[in-house]
Design a protein around this motif. Structure first.
Motif, mmCIF file in Angstrom:
data_model
loop_
_atom_site.group_PDB
_atom_site.id
_atom_site.type_symbol
_atom_site.label_atom_id
_atom_site.label_comp_id
_atom_site.label_asym_id
_atom_site.label_seq_id
_atom_site.Cartn_x
_atom_site.Cartn_y
_atom_site.Cartn_z
ATOM 1 N N ARG A 144 1.016 -1.283 -0.250
ATOM 2 C CA ARG A 144 -0.673 0.042 0.028
ATOM 3 C C ARG A 144 0.806 1.472 0.025
ATOM 4 N NH1 ARG A 144 -2.869 -1.506 4.215
ATOM 5 N NH2 ARG A 144 -5.051 -2.085 3.274
ATOM 6 N N ASN A 157 -0.984 1.128 -10.683
ATOM 7 C CA ASN A 157 -1.885 0.154 -10.984
ATOM 8 C C ASN A 157 -1.680 -1.552 -11.253
ATOM 9 O OD1 ASN A 157 -3.926 2.159 -9.253
ATOM 10 N ND2 ASN A 157 -4.680 2.885 -11.007
ATOM 11 N N GLY A 184 -6.458 -6.270 -1.461
ATOM 12 C CA GLY A 184 -7.021 -5.253 -0.087
ATOM 13 C C GLY A 184 -6.272 -4.109 -0.820
ATOM 14 N N LYS A 186 -6.331 -0.737 -2.830
ATOM 15 C CA LYS A 186 -7.703 -0.027 -3.388
ATOM 16 C C LYS A 186 -6.891 0.558 -4.909
ATOM 17 C CE LYS A 186 -11.521 2.806 -3.976
ATOM 18 N NZ LYS A 186 -12.839 3.223 -3.212
#
Length: 392
Positions: A144, A157, A184, A186
């Motif tokens: 993350r 991404n 998880g 995003k």
């Protein structure tokens, strides 16, 4: 003796290595080297009755009580049937993300049409940040943090997509047993490119293509210009034309059939890709065939035995000659944007989204909906034309 700070300080080096056993905890000892270096160890036997000396640390970093506490933890694990030394070695030699990238590319990425892009994502983006991280220790927070702090949302991404697939494979290979740390995280919202050739740009491009094919017949640049014309006339992906073979062309049916293992979605669907050819596309193919020098490739490179591969410089030169510069929002026109332009021309001429999707070889109608706004553009043009005719 009991290992204390004083006892350790008084332990002088000798001509050879020796040990001082701690009288309060069996197996815990201090090893003294002839060089004077001193190290805490704890000795134990594995469930297979193999004797091991587990290195704990040095008196410079640990007090005797701290080292003794660690020794008790190690012995506690041994009592549970574990082998702390082997576990430590396994962690130290466990594969890293660099190892994962190498195996991913060898067994998966190299077989993909977009494998080159995957290799770039590993080399330029993922590995410089996380390459030394052990696969089994990669955390969701680490993923993350990489994703959140990366300056290009689209690239971030794509990188996480590749990493997620690699972590799924790592679990199949037994490199990790935990949950995929990419799950998880995003994805950033992405703004789809809407770069299309305007009518003015298309006209300038047409003039330049005519000049290239007239001035340099049979050259690589001539073949490249013919390829650009085919992309505009078919909406095909560049790879399907540039890597296309003459055996794929059906002159009677006016189609170019790309085998399932040679196009983007074929690996998932197992179906061939049918590219429909207009009269102009067939004419260009016949011109190419007449100058193919018996090459199996539709667009041969310098060596007729090989397909054209290097096209970036020629594309840049083509844009310069046609005076097609940077768009204020979407930047430089890419070759792939010719596919978008094909969809734009089709929708502007009244074709439905379903027909356009079929021409582009989309497997899902959802993929084609990215062009839905062009139908609104076409409708707006239509009402403007009606308004000019009515003149109220």
């Amino acid at each position: 003796m009991k290992l204390t700070k004083t006892a350790i300080k008084d332990a002088l080096p000798k001509g050879k290595r020796y040990k001082i056993q701690d009288q309060t905890l069996p197996g815990f000892f201090l090893q003294v080297e002839p060089s004077g270096r001193k190290t805490f160890y704890v000795r134990y036997r594995t469930p297979e009755n193999v004797q091991r000396d587990y290195k704990i640390g040095t008196p410079q970093k640990l007090t005797p009580d701290q080292a003794r506490a660690i020794a008790r933890e190690v012995l506690g694990l041994v009592a549970q049937g574990k082998d702390p030394g082997a576990d430590r070695k396994a962690k130290r030699t466990a594969p890293t993300l660099k190892d994962l990238a190498a195996r991913y590319m060898a067994e998966h990425g190299s077989k993909k049409k977009s494998g080159h892009n995957d290799e770039i994502l590993w080399r330029r983006h993922l590995l410089p940040t996380m390459g030394l991280t052990r696969v089994a220790l990669l955390s969701r927070e680490q993923v993350r943090r990489f994703h959140t702090n990366y300056p290009s949302p689209n690239t971030a991404n794509r990188a996480i997509e590749v990493l997620s697939k690699a972590m799924d494979l790592a679990k199949e290979w037994g490199w990790t047993n935990g949950e995929n740390p990419c799950v998880g995280v995003k994805a950033f919202p992405e703004k789809k490119r809407k770069r299309y050739l305007s009518s003015e740009e298309l006209e300038r491009l047409r003039v330049v293509l005519d000049n290239w094919t007239e001035r340099e017949p049979e050259s690589v640049r001539w073949r490249f210009a013919q390829m650009i014309r085919l992309l505009l006339l078919t909406g095909a992906r560049m790879g399907n034309i540039m890597q296309g073979r003459w055996e794929w062309v059906s002159w009677n049916q006016r189609t170019l059939t790309v085998p399932a293992d040679e196009h983007k979605t074929g690996g998932k669907t197992g179906e061939e890709l049918i590219i429909h050819l207009s009269d102009d596309a067939v004419r260009i193919l016949r011109d190419l065939k007449g100058h193919s020098t018996k090459s199996p490739w539709i667009i041969p490179g310098m060596d007729p035995a090989k397909a054209l591969t290097r096209q970036t410089k020629m594309w840049t030169a083509l844009l310069d000659d046609a005076e097609i510069g940077l768009h204020p929002v979407w930047g430089l026109l890419r070759i792939h944007d010719l596919r978008h332009s094909f969809a734009s021309f089709a929708l502007s001429n009244g074709l439905s989204l379903g027909i356009v999707g079929q021409l582009l070889g989309h497997q899902s109608t959802q993929t084609t909906t990215r062009y839905a706004h062009l139908m609104s553009d076409a409708a707006q043009q239509a009402v403007d034309q009606i308004g000019q005719a009515v003149r109220l």
